[in-house]
Scaffold this motif. Structure first.
Motif, PDB file in Angstrom:
ATOM      1  N   ILE A 139      10.809   6.148  -0.725  1.00  0.00           N
ATOM      2  CA  ILE A 139      10.627   5.187   0.361  1.00  0.00           C
ATOM      3  C   ILE A 139      11.997   4.690   0.792  1.00  0.00           C
ATOM      4  CG2 ILE A 139       9.696   2.939   0.986  1.00  0.00           C
ATOM      5  CD1 ILE A 139       7.443   3.440  -0.957  1.00  0.00           C
ATOM      6  N   SER A 140      12.230   4.678   2.095  1.00  0.00           N
ATOM      7  CA  SER A 140      13.484   4.169   2.653  1.00  0.00           C
ATOM      8  C   SER A 140      13.232   2.797   3.260  1.00  0.00           C
ATOM      9  CB  SER A 140      14.006   5.085   3.749  1.00  0.00           C
ATOM     10  OG  SER A 140      14.236   6.363   3.240  1.00  0.00           O
ATOM     11  N   LEU A 141      14.062   1.824   2.894  1.00  0.00           N
ATOM     12  CA  LEU A 141      13.965   0.475   3.434  1.00  0.00           C
ATOM     13  C   LEU A 141      15.268   0.144   4.149  1.00  0.00           C
ATOM     14  CD1 LEU A 141      12.501  -1.226   0.275  1.00  0.00           C
ATOM     15  CD2 LEU A 141      11.258  -0.712   2.360  1.00  0.00           C
ATOM     16  N   THR A 142      15.172  -0.358   5.371  1.00  0.00           N
ATOM     17  CA  THR A 142      16.356  -0.780   6.110  1.00  0.00           C
ATOM     18  C   THR A 142      16.139  -2.175   6.660  1.00  0.00           C
ATOM     19  OG1 THR A 142      15.599   0.204   8.181  1.00  0.00           O
ATOM     20  CG2 THR A 142      16.996   1.560   6.791  1.00  0.00           C
ATOM     21  N   MET A 143      17.247  -2.896   6.776  1.00  0.00           N
ATOM     22  CA  MET A 143      17.198  -4.261   7.276  1.00  0.00           C
ATOM     23  C   MET A 143      18.441  -4.470   8.140  1.00  0.00           C
ATOM     24  SD  MET A 143      17.217  -7.600   4.857  1.00  0.00           S
ATOM     25  CE  MET A 143      15.522  -7.778   4.452  1.00  0.00           C
ATOM     26  N   ALA A 185       8.460 -13.393  -0.369  1.00  0.00           N
ATOM     27  CA  ALA A 185       7.341 -12.455  -0.509  1.00  0.00           C
ATOM     28  C   ALA A 185       7.838 -11.015  -0.612  1.00  0.00           C
ATOM     29  CB  ALA A 185       6.388 -12.604   0.676  1.00  0.00           C
ATOM     30  N   TYR A 186       8.848 -10.671   0.163  1.00  0.00           N
ATOM     31  CA  TYR A 186       9.439  -9.330   0.163  1.00  0.00           C
ATOM     32  C   TYR A 186      10.072  -9.031  -1.197  1.00  0.00           C
ATOM     33  CZ  TYR A 186      12.441  -5.526   1.961  1.00  0.00           C
ATOM     34  OH  TYR A 186      13.080  -4.329   2.185  1.00  0.00           O
ATOM     35  N   ALA A 187      10.795  -9.995  -1.751  1.00  0.00           N
ATOM     36  CA  ALA A 187      11.434  -9.815  -3.056  1.00  0.00           C
ATOM     37  C   ALA A 187      10.393  -9.623  -4.152  1.00  0.00           C
ATOM     38  CB  ALA A 187      12.324 -10.999  -3.370  1.00  0.00           C
ATOM     39  N   ASN A 188       9.295 -10.355  -4.085  1.00  0.00           N
ATOM     40  CA  ASN A 188       8.232 -10.200  -5.084  1.00  0.00           C
ATOM     41  C   ASN A 188       7.622  -8.808  -5.036  1.00  0.00           C
ATOM     42  OD1 ASN A 188       8.528 -12.766  -6.132  1.00  0.00           O
ATOM     43  ND2 ASN A 188       7.027 -13.648  -4.739  1.00  0.00           N
ATOM     44  N   ILE A 189       7.429  -8.283  -3.842  1.00  0.00           N
ATOM     45  CA  ILE A 189       6.876  -6.935  -3.697  1.00  0.00           C
ATOM     46  C   ILE A 189       7.849  -5.903  -4.257  1.00  0.00           C
ATOM     47  CG2 ILE A 189       6.261  -5.161  -2.006  1.00  0.00           C
ATOM     48  CD1 ILE A 189       5.063  -7.393  -0.313  1.00  0.00           C
ATOM     49  N   ARG A 239       0.836  -1.205   0.000  1.00  0.00           N
ATOM     50  CA  ARG A 239       0.000   0.000   0.000  1.00  0.00           C
ATOM     51  C   ARG A 239       0.874   1.260   0.000  1.00  0.00           C
ATOM     52  NH1 ARG A 239      -3.482  -0.815   4.409  1.00  0.00           N
ATOM     53  NH2 ARG A 239      -4.597  -2.213   3.046  1.00  0.00           N
ATOM     54  N   LEU A 240       1.968   1.237   0.755  1.00  0.00           N
ATOM     55  CA  LEU A 240       2.889   2.367   0.810  1.00  0.00           C
ATOM     56  C   LEU A 240       3.540   2.612  -0.553  1.00  0.00           C
ATOM     57  CD1 LEU A 240       4.104   4.355   2.937  1.00  0.00           C
ATOM     58  CD2 LEU A 240       5.975   2.743   3.155  1.00  0.00           C
ATOM     59  N   PHE A 241       3.932   1.549  -1.232  1.00  0.00           N
ATOM     60  CA  PHE A 241       4.495   1.685  -2.576  1.00  0.00           C
ATOM     61  C   PHE A 241       3.475   2.291  -3.537  1.00  0.00           C
ATOM     62  CE2 PHE A 241       7.998  -1.430  -1.744  1.00  0.00           C
ATOM     63  CZ  PHE A 241       9.023  -0.638  -2.221  1.00  0.00           C
ATOM     64  N   ASN A 242       2.237   1.852  -3.452  1.00  0.00           N
ATOM     65  CA  ASN A 242       1.204   2.378  -4.347  1.00  0.00           C
ATOM     66  C   ASN A 242       0.926   3.856  -4.086  1.00  0.00           C
ATOM     67  OD1 ASN A 242       0.897  -0.045  -5.681  1.00  0.00           O
ATOM     68  ND2 ASN A 242      -0.721  -0.745  -4.308  1.00  0.00           N
ATOM     69  N   LYS A 295      10.222  -6.355  -6.560  1.00  0.00           N
ATOM     70  CA  LYS A 295      10.292  -6.487  -8.014  1.00  0.00           C
ATOM     71  C   LYS A 295       9.088  -5.850  -8.691  1.00  0.00           C
ATOM     72  CE  LYS A 295      12.845 -10.803  -8.001  1.00  0.00           C
ATOM     73  NZ  LYS A 295      12.744 -12.249  -8.242  1.00  0.00           N
ATOM     74  N   ALA A 296       7.925  -6.025  -8.101  1.00  0.00           N
ATOM     75  CA  ALA A 296       6.703  -5.505  -8.703  1.00  0.00           C
ATOM     76  C   ALA A 296       6.613  -3.987  -8.609  1.00  0.00           C
ATOM     77  CB  ALA A 296       5.489  -6.130  -8.021  1.00  0.00           C
ATOM     78  N   ASN A 297       7.215  -3.381  -7.597  1.00  0.00           N
ATOM     79  CA  ASN A 297       7.022  -1.955  -7.366  1.00  0.00           C
ATOM     80  C   ASN A 297       8.217  -1.079  -7.690  1.00  0.00           C
ATOM     81  OD1 ASN A 297       4.260  -1.795  -6.188  1.00  0.00           O
ATOM     82  ND2 ASN A 297       5.170  -3.289  -4.813  1.00  0.00           N
TER      83      ASN A 297
END
Length: 113
Positions: A26-30, A83-87, A15-18, A89-91
């Motif tokens: 968007i910042s992503l950290t791991m 699941a994270y990688a699919n999201i 939803r955030l990507f959309n 790749k799609a966005n």
């Protein structure tokens, strides 16, 4: 920032990507999560007493206004990572190509035989 369940995090991340498709970043950290909630004193680093089997991973996403975070257990990493990688790749289809400058003064000389 409140910790969410893994499935809830993934749906909120979509939803955030959309919502940020054209206008925001968007910042992503791991990172590895040790279970500490308070900083340690500067005298020295505490020795890690946790087993690798109970290691956790903290994942955060933020667009500057909304913050998302979740904790992944070691046994759930593979399922979550797929699941994270699919999201991602799609966005990540609206990325801009990087402009490269031509190299100045660095020409490759060929060796003559």
């Amino acid at each position: 920032m409140v910790l969410m369940e893994n499935d809830t995090f993934l749906s909120e991340l979509t939803r955030l990507f959309n919502n940020c498709k054209n206008s925001r970043t968007i910042s992503l950290t791991m990172k590895r999560y040790y279970g500490q909630t308070k900083p340690t004193p500067r005298k020295g680093r505490p020795e890690s007493t946790s087993d690798p089997s109970d290691a956790k991973c903290l994942i955060r996403a933020s667009d500057g206004k909304k913050k998302l975070s979740t904790l992944i257990n070691a046994k759930d990493v593979n399922k979550f990572q797929m699941a994270y990688a699919n999201i991602l790749k799609a966005n990540m289809d609206s990325l801009k190509k990087r402009e490269r400058r031509p190299a100045k003064g660095k020409s490759k000389s060929k060796a003559t035989v």
